[in-house]
Each structure stands twice: as C-alpha cells, then as structure tokens.
Design an enzyme around this catalytic site. Structure first.
Site, PDB file in Angstrom:
ATOM      1  N   GLU A  42       0.843  -1.188   0.000  1.00 17.97           N
ATOM      2  CA  GLU A  42       0.000   0.000   0.000  1.00 17.97           C
ATOM      3  C   GLU A  42       0.882   1.244   0.000  1.00 17.97           C
ATOM      4  OE1 GLU A  42      -3.854   1.614   2.553  1.00 17.97           O
ATOM      5  OE2 GLU A  42      -2.305   0.453   3.595  1.00 17.97           O
ATOM      6  N   LYS A 117     -10.062   0.671  -2.136  1.00 18.00           N
ATOM      7  CA  LYS A 117     -10.089   0.259  -0.729  1.00 18.00           C
ATOM      8  C   LYS A 117     -11.438   0.585  -0.099  1.00 18.00           C
ATOM      9  CE  LYS A 117      -7.380   0.841   3.532  1.00 18.00           C
ATOM     10  NZ  LYS A 117      -6.198   1.521   4.125  1.00 18.00           N
ATOM     11  N   CYS A 159      -4.960  -3.555   3.114  1.00 14.25           N
ATOM     12  CA  CYS A 159      -4.603  -3.236   4.493  1.00 14.25           C
ATOM     13  C   CYS A 159      -5.750  -3.445   5.492  1.00 14.25           C
ATOM     14  CB  CYS A 159      -4.060  -1.815   4.561  1.00 14.25           C
ATOM     15  SG  CYS A 159      -3.112  -1.492   6.083  1.00 14.25           S
TER      16      CYS A 159
END
Length: 280
Positions: A42, A117, A159
């Site tokens: 990321e 995301k 993440c």
C-alpha cells in the site's frame, strides 16, 4: 500448476519519483528471480504525502505518471503486477477526496482491474502518531474485484480490509485462489495482529495469501511493521521477512488449493441458522 509469486516490502516516503525508483529496482530484482505475479505494498508511490489530491488528479487516465510507470514495469518484465495502492481521483467526481486504488496489470502492461479500498483506517493507535483518519483524504470503495489470471483467481484487498473476514468469505464464494493484500500496517497493530490475521484469512478460505507491507519509519511519527508474508492454504508461511526493504518469493501450487478444499470442504458446510437474543 506451480507458479512463482512475490511480495515487495518497501519503506516509501513522500517523494513520488524517489519511490518509483525504489519500486523499479525491487520489481527488477524479483523478475530476475523468476516471479510472474508481483504484489506491491500500500502507498508504494506516495506515503503520507501532503498533496494526495494533486497526485490523484494526475492519475485520472492510464497516461498518468504512476499508472504509465506501472504498465511499463509489467510489460518490460513480463509480470502480472498487483500495484499496491495509489491516490486516484476519478474524472467528474465532485467530492475533493481520492480513492485509494489498487490497479492490476497483466504481463502485456494492460490494466485489467482496479480495486478501491473499502474500509478506511479511522482509528486511534497507541503510537507516536496516535490518530489515523484516512477518511479525511479518501473515499471508501464500493466493489470487490475478482480477476481470472494464469495463476488462478486473484482478489486484491487493501490493508485495513484484512480485519473484515466477511469480504474474504464473499470472495471465497467466487473460488478465489489467491488473496493479495497490499498493506501499511502500523508497527503497534502489526506486532499484535498482522501474522494472526494474515494466516486466519488463508485458513478460513483455504486460499493463498500474498501480504506485502510497508516497513520502518516514514517521517517523524509514522512507523510500519514490515514482516511481509506469503501464506499457503493450510496457514503455513512459505515465505516471510522481518523489517527493512526486501522481496520474498514462493512457489504456489493450485493443486494444493483443490486438495485441501476437497479434503476439508468446510466452505460447503455452511448452514442456515437463526439468531436468538436472550434478554434478562
């Protein structure tokens, strides 16, 4: 059925050009070692930069400097590239926040997918930074993505998504073989939870997990955990590292995915049920 895959661990900073230089060096390294599927962490191109909106606006088309760089890397090295995350500001968007987007490239340099995301890291952590509020700069994504590749079915998440097992189960229903998890886990939360969560997502879904993390200090306050991992469908780490910029590689075997799922078909054993809440 065996394929060599890689995770790239980086210590990215605010300078995009410098980050891309590091990225190119590390991609070249894993390509020379035979990797055919490469996962970046990321924020590989811009970590905690003050001008995320400007960066994202510059990436509205595939001719943007970062996206064109990524396409060239995939094409030059003949790799499939799961490109961590970059700020992306869609043309015509009225909100002044970007998406945190993972672009995926095939070995011809074509953009084949984009995952935005979904879960944003708005939490308080007992570290020198203390408060994280991704929603100040980013909008949440709305769609999961599954990609058919020469290495099986691949799904990228990013993440903080790692903490939400329901999205992994949703993806597993689409017979995903490999979860790719570009990350920038903090040093504190990573030390406590990173390895457990990565292995759990592999075990729950009997899938490979390629988890590429950021590492070290980023400016004065932000510290990330490192410890990138490649985990097999039985929950075993078949490649891992600790701290510092590094690359890890492993051979994955899709026959192993099939074998484990056939032997322990728990994904097909899910039963309907009702919930009873007993009040005093």
């Amino acid at each position: 059925m065996k394929h060599k895959v890689a995770a790239v661990q980086m210590n990215s900073g605010m300078d995009v050009a410098e980050n891309l230089t590091h990225t190119e060096r590390l991609i070249s390294q894993v390509a020379r070692l035979g990797a055919r599927l490469v996962v970046l962490p990321e924020c590989f191109a811009a970590f905690a930069a003050s001008d995320m909106l400007a960066i994202g606006q510059g990436e509205q088309t595939n001719e943007g400097p970062i996206r064109s760089f990524l396409a060239e890397q995939a094409r030059t090295h003949k790799i499939w590239l799961v490109a961590g995350s970059i700020p992306y500001f869609p043309e015509g968007q009225t909100d002044d926040r970007c998406l945190a987007s993972c672009f995926v490239y095939n070995d011809q340099g074509d953009e084949v997918a984009r995952y935005d995301k979904i879960h944003l890291f708005d939490v308080n952590v007992d570290d020198s930074k203390g408060s994280y509020r991704e929603s100040k700069e980013f909008l949440p994504g709305k769609h999961l993505v599954v990609i058919d590749t020469p290495f099986g079915r691949v799904a990228p998440v990013i993440c903080y998504d790692l903490r939400f097992p329901e999205i992994f189960r949703k993806l597993a229903e689409q017979h995903v073989d490999i979860f790719c998890i570009p990350s920038a886990f903090t040093a504190v939360t990573g030390a406590a939870h990173w390895e457990t969560l990565v292995k759990a997502r592999a075990i729950e879904n009997f899938s490979y997990v390629i988890a590429a993390n950021q590492t070290g200090m980023h400016g004065d306050k932000r510290e990330t955990h490192g410890h990138s991992m490649i985990v097999d469908p039985w929950g075993q780490a078949i490649a891992s590292t600790t701290k510092g910029e590094a690359v890890i590689l492993a051979d994955i075997d899709l026959q192993k995915v099939k074998q484990i799922r056939d032997q322990m078909p728990s994904l097909s054993h899910r039963c309907p049920y009702e919930l009873a809440v007993i009040k005093k």
